[in-house]
Design an enzyme around this catalytic site. Structure first.
Site, PDB file in Angstrom:
ATOM      1  N   LYS A  30       0.831  -1.207   0.000  1.00  0.00           N
ATOM      2  CA  LYS A  30       0.000   0.000   0.000  1.00  0.00           C
ATOM      3  C   LYS A  30       0.872   1.266   0.000  1.00  0.00           C
ATOM      4  CE  LYS A  30      -2.556  -1.676   3.526  1.00  0.00           C
ATOM      5  NZ  LYS A  30      -2.301  -3.123   3.522  1.00  0.00           N
ATOM      6  N   THR A  31       1.890   1.282   0.839  1.00  0.00           N
ATOM      7  CA  THR A  31       2.783   2.459   0.896  1.00  0.00           C
ATOM      8  C   THR A  31       3.549   2.611  -0.414  1.00  0.00           C
ATOM      9  OG1 THR A  31       3.062   1.982   3.236  1.00  0.00           O
ATOM     10  CG2 THR A  31       4.599   3.556   2.293  1.00  0.00           C
ATOM     11  N   ARG A  56       6.398  -8.467   1.315  1.00  0.00           N
ATOM     12  CA  ARG A  56       7.263  -8.110   2.456  1.00  0.00           C
ATOM     13  C   ARG A  56       7.862  -9.371   3.080  1.00  0.00           C
ATOM     14  NH1 ARG A  56       4.231  -4.913   6.897  1.00  0.00           N
ATOM     15  NH2 ARG A  56       4.358  -3.216   5.397  1.00  0.00           N
ATOM     16  N   ASP A  94      -1.369   6.371   6.473  1.00  0.00           N
ATOM     17  CA  ASP A  94      -1.378   4.927   6.715  1.00  0.00           C
ATOM     18  C   ASP A  94      -2.278   4.647   7.923  1.00  0.00           C
ATOM     19  OD1 ASP A  94      -0.673   2.340   6.271  1.00  0.00           O
ATOM     20  OD2 ASP A  94       1.331   2.481   7.147  1.00  0.00           O
ATOM     21  N   THR A 111      -5.874  -1.716   6.832  1.00  0.00           N
ATOM     22  CA  THR A 111      -5.991  -3.175   6.854  1.00  0.00           C
ATOM     23  C   THR A 111      -7.408  -3.543   7.308  1.00  0.00           C
ATOM     24  OG1 THR A 111      -5.080  -3.041   9.084  1.00  0.00           O
ATOM     25  CG2 THR A 111      -3.557  -3.697   7.344  1.00  0.00           C
TER      26      THR A 111
END
Ligand code: ADE
Length: 322
Positions: free
Chosen positions: A56-57, A209, A101, A150
């Site tokens: 997302k970032t 990740r 975020d 999330t």
């Protein structure tokens, strides 16, 4: 190794072309960005939602890069009061991207300030003075808010309704994760064969990740033995040592399944009960562990609680001590 190489930021793709996976989302974003640039307008506000670690970032930074705009980073928990948000908004320059975020963690009082900022690019704050209140309104430059969460269900409807673009980020396919691992390996000038990259991908819970983190640990095991490249044998041996099984499940997942299957006869069990048995925060269980177990079809969430499926029972049999 230079200091910057210890930081994952340098691995992040900078353009949509470099970004692997999420094909439909990339296609849509590329159209929205192209159209906004064509009209010489700011991009509509964007909301990304999905499990952690899916990019997302990275996507917010890519939007900034593709739009040629600066990205200002913030996070829900760090914006505690309306004046914190007012401080951030009043510093924005025309066409900036404001990335928030964990946007579901914004307090309600802060959300309310955000509404008019998103809708009319106006910052309205109430100033109380000598028993009276006055609303001060300041014009803001046009900007794009990119929110990431999330927990889309925890976002209030008025806030959700103010995003013009809402995109779900899905778990990645094994082949996509293998490509990400190969790309990461090349950034580190390290060689990994296709079979090993696929094995890391298979055990990465659909999450880049995690794939990058595992790659770095496997590389440590190879370096420790002075190997110049990652072999399949080394990869399997590393997984044995790290404690990640062939489906990518770790100690906490197995403890979760073991508790549900063996302690509670496959459920149903409430989240808080599971949490106290396995010693993990309910929030962590819900956001990190359960999405992947649900995806694997090992568990289901029902009104009465969590239940384990046959697949979970069968999988536990492959773990000798359960
Ligand atoms: N690194 C992490 N996520 C990535 C992605 N989706 N594409 C390319 N490199 C990545």
């Amino acid at each position: 190794m230079s200091a910057i190489k210890d930081n994952d930021i340098f691995l992040r793709p900078k353009t949509l072309d470099e970004y692997i996976g999420q094909e439909k989302l990339k296609q849509n974003l590329s159209i929205y960005i192209g159209a906004a640039k064509h009209r010489k307008e700011t991009l509509d506000h964007v909301l990304f939602y999905g499990p952690p670690g899916l990019g997302k970032t990275t996507l917010a930074n890519i939007i900034g890069n593709e739009m040629g705009s600066k990205v200002v980073l913030a996070s829900g928990p760090s914006i505690e009061k309306p004046c914190d948000l007012a401080g951030i908004l009043s510093e924005l320059e025309p066409n900036n991207i404001l990335f928030i975020d964990e946007i579901h963690r914004l307090p309600h009082s802060v959300e309310e300030v955000l509404y008019s900022a998103m809708e009319d690019f106006k910052l309205s704050i109430i100033i109380s003075r000598e028993n009276s209140c006055k609303t001060l309104t300041i014009d803001l430059p046009p900007f794009t808010l990119v929110g990431a969460t999330t927990k889309i269900g925890s976002l209030s409807s008025p806030l959700r309704a103010r995003f013009g673009i809402i995109e779900k980020i899905n778990f990645y396919k094994v082949e996509e994760l293998a490509k990400i691992v190969e790309r990461t390996a090349s950034f580190y000038n390290f060689t990994i064969d296709k079979k090993s990259a696929l094995e890391i991908a298979k055990r990465s819970r659909g999450t880049p990740r995690i794939a990058n983190r595992i790659f770095k640990r496997v590389r440590d095991f190879a370096h420790y033995k002075n190997l110049k490249r990652i072999t399949y044998e080394k990869t399997l041996e590393s997984f044995e040592n790290i404690g990640i099984d062939e489906l990518g499940l770790d100690y906490v997942d197995i403890k979760y399944l073991d508790t549900l299957v063996n302690r509670f006869n496959c459920g149903p069990v409430g989240l808080d009960t599971l949490s106290s048995y396995i010693g993990e925060e309910p929030e962590n269980i819900e956001q990190v562990y359960e999405p992947y177990l649900l995806k694997l079809g090992m568990i289901d969430k029902t009104i009465k609680g969590r239940i384990a499926n046959k697949k979970a029972v069968e999988h536990l049999k492959t773990h000798n001590n359960c």
